[in-house]
Motif scaffolding. Structure first.
Motif, PDB file in Angstrom:
ATOM      1  N   TYR A  16       0.891  -1.169   0.000  1.00  0.00           N
ATOM      2  CA  TYR A  16       0.000   0.000   0.000  1.00  0.00           C
ATOM      3  C   TYR A  16       0.921   1.208   0.000  1.00  0.00           C
ATOM      4  CZ  TYR A  16      -2.138   3.441   3.342  1.00  0.00           C
ATOM      5  OH  TYR A  16      -2.554   4.550   4.028  1.00  0.00           O
ATOM      6  N   LYS A  19      -2.350   7.420  -0.913  1.00  0.00           N
ATOM      7  CA  LYS A  19      -3.778   7.564  -0.551  1.00  0.00           C
ATOM      8  C   LYS A  19      -4.480   8.466  -1.550  1.00  0.00           C
ATOM      9  CE  LYS A  19      -2.974   7.641   4.480  1.00  0.00           C
ATOM     10  NZ  LYS A  19      -1.508   7.640   4.504  1.00  0.00           N
ATOM     11  N   SER A 138      -2.775   0.017   6.983  1.00  0.00           N
ATOM     12  CA  SER A 138      -2.346  -1.379   7.049  1.00  0.00           C
ATOM     13  C   SER A 138      -3.067  -2.166   8.150  1.00  0.00           C
ATOM     14  CB  SER A 138      -0.829  -1.447   7.256  1.00  0.00           C
ATOM     15  OG  SER A 138      -0.455  -0.670   8.374  1.00  0.00           O
TER      16      SER A 138
END
Ligand code: 2P0
Length: 321
Positions: A16, A19, A138
């Protein structure tokens, strides 16, 4: 009796990194992780007659500055579920700082589960994952054990993790190599923001992750550990290429990080199973098999004197104890 919630940390095999919505922590891409068995956070939430949350971490009362992120998070939880009580939070991290794993994943997953328990919100695991995500991206994945995929989604209700295989019968272990460094860390929140803003390769990253998620899921289904290792290493290196190509450029790598990457390549040439993955710090997590792990561990410790190593296996999802 209010039970304590336990959540384990996870290591992303497909990272990841970025954003699209900062407030809701909605990522640009899906990500995929493995929950680990050794590093976890135990958290208990007790309702207190106070207009402020009281936070204890490892038996120490946190001051206002250190409580801020957790208090802000608890404000979000109160708003979501329309209640007003405040909590005493007792949280114990069994994620040794020396192990080189971030505690925010297990920390916010355990906190979300602890409030769910105390307030009897009766959230299912999808709802818990959404709640944990609002604390730390996460953390959404630490609700489940084994291999977990976080679906990016496009609003609060559609961004959550789901299990791929919670109890995989697969020969994989993680050797964490902890590098002693004085480098000041760029938080992952800031690091991903800078990468999204200024790396010319960010759009390629989004495309790459989309295909690597599909490839690794097929490899997991086939228990093709070599493919899992190859894809994971390539994904991690691609994430770090985003930091190097940001403007201004930055890196989480220390000199020893690069040395370990080279050692892993040497080990593979000798036919020893080892693949690297690296998060927002200098430490290297090496994907091994049961057979390769002791060889990798011995070789690393022989080659580098200033590192420590910690072994982890596949762990489970949220537990109440
Ligand atoms: C991951 N990392 O997938 C990636 C790879 C670090 C590198 O998620 O801003 O603490 O709280 O949502 O979850 C670490 O970032 O960030 C992380 P926020 P988080 O594991």
């Amino acid at each position: 009796m209010t039970r304590t919630a336990r959540a384990y940390t996870n290591i992303a095999l497909i990272k990841y990194w970025g954003k699209k919505n900062k407030q809701l922590k909605l990522p640009y891409t899906n990500s995929l992780s493995l929950t680990l068995d050794r590093f976890y956070t135990d958290t208990k939430a007790s309702i207190v007659d106070s207009d402020q949350d009281i936070i204890y971490l490892n038996q120490q009362l946190l001051d206002d500055a250190h409580s801020k992120r957790i208090r802000n998070y608890l404000d979000i939880v109160r708003q979501f579920y329309s209640f007003s009580e405040h909590f005493q939070i007792d949280s114990v991290n069994h994620v040794p700082t020396s192990a080189g794993f971030a505690s925010s994943a297990s920390g916010f997953a355990a906190l979300a589960a602890a409030v769910n328990e105390t307030k009897q919100l009766n959230l299912n695991r999808r709802e818990l994952s959404i709640l944990a995500r609002n604390g730390s991206g996460s953390a959404s994945r630490s609700i489940y054990g084994g291999f977990v995929e976080w679906i990016a989604g496009n609003d609060n209700a559609s961004s959550f993790a789901q299990p791929i295989d919670e109890h995989p019968d697969i020969d994989l272990s993680i050797l964490s190599v902890v590098i002693d460094t004085q480098n000041k860390k760029i938080s992952s929140t800031v690091g991903m923001e800078n990468s999204v803003k200024s790396s010319p390769f960010y759009p390629n990253w989004v495309t790459l992750v989309t295909s690597e998620i599909e490839e690794i899921k097929q490899a997991i289904a086939k228990k093709d550990i070599q493919k899992i290792g190859e894809i994971s290493e390539h994904n991690a290196m691609s994430m770090h290429a985003l930091t190097l190509s940001a403007n201004p450029s930055f890196t989480y790598f220390a000199p020893e990080t690069i040395r370990i990457i080279q050692i892993i390549q040497e080990l593979r040439q000798k036919g020893i199973f080892a693949y690297a993955t690296i998060d927002a710090g200098p430490n290297v997590k090496i994907i091994c098999t049961k057979e390769s792990l002791p060889k990798v561990q011995t070789y690393i410790e022989q080659q580098l004197s200033n590192v420590t190593t910690v072994v982890a296996n596949i762990g489970s999802g949220i537990e109440y104890i």
